[in-house]
Every structure is written in structure tokens, then in C-alpha cells.
Design an enzyme around this catalytic site. Structure first.
Site, PDB file in Angstrom:
ATOM      1  N   CYS A 155      11.337  -7.239 -16.775  1.00  0.00           N
ATOM      2  CA  CYS A 155      10.134  -6.560 -16.370  1.00  0.00           C
ATOM      3  C   CYS A 155      10.457  -5.327 -15.776  1.00  0.00           C
ATOM      4  O   CYS A 155      11.242  -5.266 -14.589  1.00  0.00           O
ATOM      5  CB  CYS A 155       9.139  -7.288 -15.495  1.00  0.00           C
ATOM      6  SG  CYS A 155       7.798  -6.692 -14.694  1.00  0.00           S
ATOM      7  N   GLN A 158       2.260  -6.321   1.423  1.00  0.00           N
ATOM      8  CA  GLN A 158       2.212  -5.439   0.283  1.00  0.00           C
ATOM      9  C   GLN A 158       3.418  -5.413  -0.484  1.00  0.00           C
ATOM     10  O   GLN A 158       4.704  -5.057   0.157  1.00  0.00           O
ATOM     11  CB  GLN A 158       1.794  -3.932   0.606  1.00  0.00           C
ATOM     12  CG  GLN A 158       0.395  -3.674   1.526  1.00  0.00           C
ATOM     13  CD  GLN A 158      -0.643  -3.833   0.526  1.00  0.00           C
ATOM     14  OE1 GLN A 158      -0.126  -3.773  -0.867  1.00  0.00           O
ATOM     15  NE2 GLN A 158      -1.944  -4.093   0.773  1.00  0.00           N
ATOM     16  N   TYR A 198      -8.889 -10.532   7.053  1.00  0.00           N
ATOM     17  CA  TYR A 198      -7.907 -10.716   6.067  1.00  0.00           C
ATOM     18  C   TYR A 198      -6.532 -10.149   6.368  1.00  0.00           C
ATOM     19  O   TYR A 198      -5.935  -9.387   5.839  1.00  0.00           O
ATOM     20  CB  TYR A 198      -8.324 -10.316   4.885  1.00  0.00           C
ATOM     21  CG  TYR A 198      -9.743 -10.658   4.333  1.00  0.00           C
ATOM     22  CD1 TYR A 198      -9.989 -11.969   3.469  1.00  0.00           C
ATOM     23  CD2 TYR A 198     -10.570 -10.142   4.669  1.00  0.00           C
ATOM     24  CE1 TYR A 198     -11.154 -12.503   3.202  1.00  0.00           C
ATOM     25  CE2 TYR A 198     -11.956 -10.260   4.238  1.00  0.00           C
ATOM     26  CZ  TYR A 198     -11.967 -11.624   3.452  1.00  0.00           C
ATOM     27  OH  TYR A 198     -13.474 -11.972   3.298  1.00  0.00           O
ATOM     28  N   GLU A 209      -7.562 -14.243   9.606  1.00  0.00           N
ATOM     29  CA  GLU A 209      -6.828 -14.634   8.655  1.00  0.00           C
ATOM     30  C   GLU A 209      -7.150 -16.207   8.381  1.00  0.00           C
ATOM     31  O   GLU A 209      -6.980 -17.063   9.290  1.00  0.00           O
ATOM     32  CB  GLU A 209      -5.344 -14.546   8.806  1.00  0.00           C
ATOM     33  CG  GLU A 209      -4.419 -14.832   7.719  1.00  0.00           C
ATOM     34  CD  GLU A 209      -4.753 -14.400   6.345  1.00  0.00           C
ATOM     35  OE1 GLU A 209      -4.903 -15.333   5.536  1.00  0.00           O
ATOM     36  OE2 GLU A 209      -5.251 -13.049   6.221  1.00  0.00           O
ATOM     37  N   ASP A 211      -9.383  -6.064   4.359  1.00  0.00           N
ATOM     38  CA  ASP A 211      -8.524  -5.761   3.221  1.00  0.00           C
ATOM     39  C   ASP A 211      -8.337  -7.393   2.663  1.00  0.00           C
ATOM     40  O   ASP A 211      -7.353  -8.030   2.553  1.00  0.00           O
ATOM     41  CB  ASP A 211      -7.010  -5.668   3.865  1.00  0.00           C
ATOM     42  CG  ASP A 211      -6.289  -5.132   2.596  1.00  0.00           C
ATOM     43  OD1 ASP A 211      -6.554  -5.165   1.640  1.00  0.00           O
ATOM     44  OD2 ASP A 211      -4.886  -4.909   3.127  1.00  0.00           O
ATOM     45  N   CYS A 216      -8.067  -3.822  -3.410  1.00  0.00           N
ATOM     46  CA  CYS A 216      -7.265  -4.020  -4.459  1.00  0.00           C
ATOM     47  C   CYS A 216      -7.936  -4.291  -5.719  1.00  0.00           C
ATOM     48  O   CYS A 216      -7.231  -4.382  -6.976  1.00  0.00           O
ATOM     49  CB  CYS A 216      -5.656  -4.972  -4.480  1.00  0.00           C
ATOM     50  SG  CYS A 216      -6.394  -6.789  -4.297  1.00  0.00           S
TER      51      CYS A 216
END
Length: 301
Positions: A7, A131, A160, A181, A231, A258
Site C-alpha cells: 500500500c 491523527q 471526542y 471522551e 472532533d 473527517c
């Protein structure tokens, strides 16, 4: 299902881990978990590489414990691929297709890796969100910080919050930052990370963000926020979380996503609740793919 040998979006070492793992278990006729029958051993392979420290985590998610075969796997792969610094077995007993186990066993190393974003160091465990593109994460967080336009006296909620990356990154710009969280190991990492960076004006709470988090605020006697940063995962925010935000009525909301589709859905609810979308900015977190992160800024109308 594509059986890939390489990949181009991951490192050469990650490709080695993938290929070694496949061949090791294939040669032993190890079963693969089926979502139809809910039988089979192998579920997910997660590889985490720390950009700044070169530490490498191999986290294999299985449907049950098999001490003998996993120890053989761990001993074999760490001998073959010496860059690996920790190996973990997450055991997921649930039927749902999540890559997070009900519990974990560490077979090699400490069970976590360290990386940096900006000036801050972070401990990352197997189930903590971090991330994947660490270099661009700094640009992403800077965008969120610019949109918030901190004055230094604000109470901020980070929803989050994961391993506390955004919470800690913005901590010097605000009076207090409270991270919420769902994943308990991530909250534990966040507390460790605050200590690692000697940050005193942050607090982290475990809160089920698929339900109302207002009871936690009341229980902890947490002051109401001036700014909320969210997020969430690709699925976006739960409607109860959106309703909680509308009830708290922060002056500003910075929404990092995202998945622009679920972000748009949630922003529509926020606008209907009295907020105005001021601006947004996409950030190319995933080069050579169509995926982006999108940062949106809303103000109470």
C-alpha cells in the site's frame, strides 16, 4: 476484499508487518472472523507508526484469546521486523465490526508509543485515537485554533478529545479546557499526556457521547463553555450531543470533521438551533486520496 502486498499510503515497514501477518496465519490455517456466522479468530490488524520517534505498534484484534498462537506470532514478528516496539492483542467479543477490543493483552513492549504534535509529546495506546498524519495534524489544529480566536479567558470544551491532543494543543490559549471522551484508555492517555507536558489547566472526563454528557458536567460542577470544539468520528455527532451543545449555548463552535457529509448534517441541526455558519476550511490530511478534514466555525446568532 483485495489481497494486497503493498500500500503506497503506508510505510515500507507497515507493508512488511501486513505481509508477515498474513503469511504467518495463513500457513497455520487460522480462521478469519465472519460477520455472518460470528465465528473465526482474526478480525483486524492496526499498525501505528510514530512520525517523530519512529516507534511502531502492532495491534492485532481477535475474537478470542489464544495465548499459544499469539505468543508464537509475537516472538516471530518481532524477530523478523526489528523496528516493532510493542505488540498488543485486543480481544473483541462483540458482534459489531469495531476495531476496539473489550480488553487487551500486551505481548511485547509497553503497550503504547509516543509521538509529537507541535511542541507537545503524547502517549498513544492501542485504542486511543491519534491523527495518522502527524505533520498535517499541526496545521489542522492551528486552523481550529485560529477559528476559535482565543482571548485567553475562555472556558473551552473539547468533545471526542481522544488522547487529549487538541485539548493540550490549545491549553496555553484558554483559561481552562475540559476534554470529554467515550473510550476510557484514551482518557487515561490524555491524563498522562497532560502530565508529560506539564499542563495544569486541563481536565479529562469519561463521557458516553452517544448519550447526554450534561450529567457529567453537573456531577463535576464544570463551568459552562464559551467555546466548544468537536472532533467526532466519521459517523459525526449523536443527535443527543448536538442537543446538549444547543442547551449549553456556547458563543462559538469549532467543528473538526473527517466526513463533510455527516458534518453538514450536524451543522444543519446547529443552524436550526440558532447558530450561524461563518466559515470553513478543508485540510488535506490524507494525500493521494479523496478524503479530507474539514474545519467549520459557527457563532451563536
Amino acid at each position: 476484499v483485495l489481497d494486497i502486498d503493498e500500500c503506497w499510503l503506508q510505510s515500507e515497514t507497515s507493508n512488511k508487518v501486513l505481509n508477515f501477518t498474513r503469511e504467518f496465519f495463513r500457513s497455520r490455517n487460522t480462521t478469519i472472523y465472519s460477520t455472518k456466522t460470528h465465528e473465526g479468530y482474526l478480525r483486524n490488524l492496526i499498525i501505528k507508526t510514530a512520525h517523530h520517534t519512529n516507534e511502531l505498534m502492532v495491534n492485532l484484534v481477535t475474537s478470542s484469546e489464544n495465548e499459544n498462537i499469539f505468543k508464537e506470532y509475537s516472538d516471530s514478528i518481532k524477530t523478523e521486523i526489528t523496528e516493532i516496539t510493542t505488540i498488543i492483542n485486543n480481544i473483541n467479543l462483540k458482534k459489531s465490526q469495531t476495531a476496539i477490543g473489550d480488553y487487551e493483552k500486551v505481548f511485547f513492549g509497553d503497550g503504547y508509543i509516543y509521538d509529537k504534535i507541535g511542541d507537545y509529546k503524547f502517549r498513544i495506546s492501542a485504542n486511543s485515537f491519534f491523527q495518522t498524519n502527524t505533520l498535517q495534524a499541526e496545521n489542522l489544529y492551528e486552523t481550529a485554533k485560529q477559528f476559535a480566536d482565543f482571548k485567553g479567558d475562555e472556558i473551552v470544551y473539547d468533545l471526542y478529545s481522544g488522547a487529549g491532543t487538541i485539548t493540550i494543543y490549545i491549553s496555553k490559549s484558554a483559561k481552562m479546557v475540559f476534554g470529554f471522551e467515550t473510550v476510557e484508555p484514551a482518557v487515561a492517555d490524555a491524563k498522562v499526556n497532560a502530565g508529560l507536558n506539564n499542563i495544569k489547566n486541563v481536565r479529562f472526563y469519561t463521557a458516553n457521547l452517544d448519550k447526554s454528557f450534561l450529567p457529567i458536567i453537573k456531577e463535576k460542577n464544570t463551568p459552562k463553555p464559551d467555546i466548544i470544539i468537536a472532533d467526532p468520528p466519521r459517523s459525526g455527532m449523536h443527535p443527543k450531543t448536538v442537543n446538549d451543545i444547543l442547551e449549553l449555548k456556547p458563543q462559538k463552535i469549532v467543528y473538526v470533521s473527517c466526513n463533510p457529509a455527516t458534518q453538514a448534517r450536524d451543522i444543519k441541526m446547529l443552524i436550526e438551533g440558532g447558530y450561524k455558519l461563518i466559515k470553513y476550511r478543508p485540510v488535506d490530511m490524507f494525500p493521494h486520496t479523496f478524503h479530507i478534514e474539514n474545519v467549520a466555525f459557527l457563532e451563536l446568532g
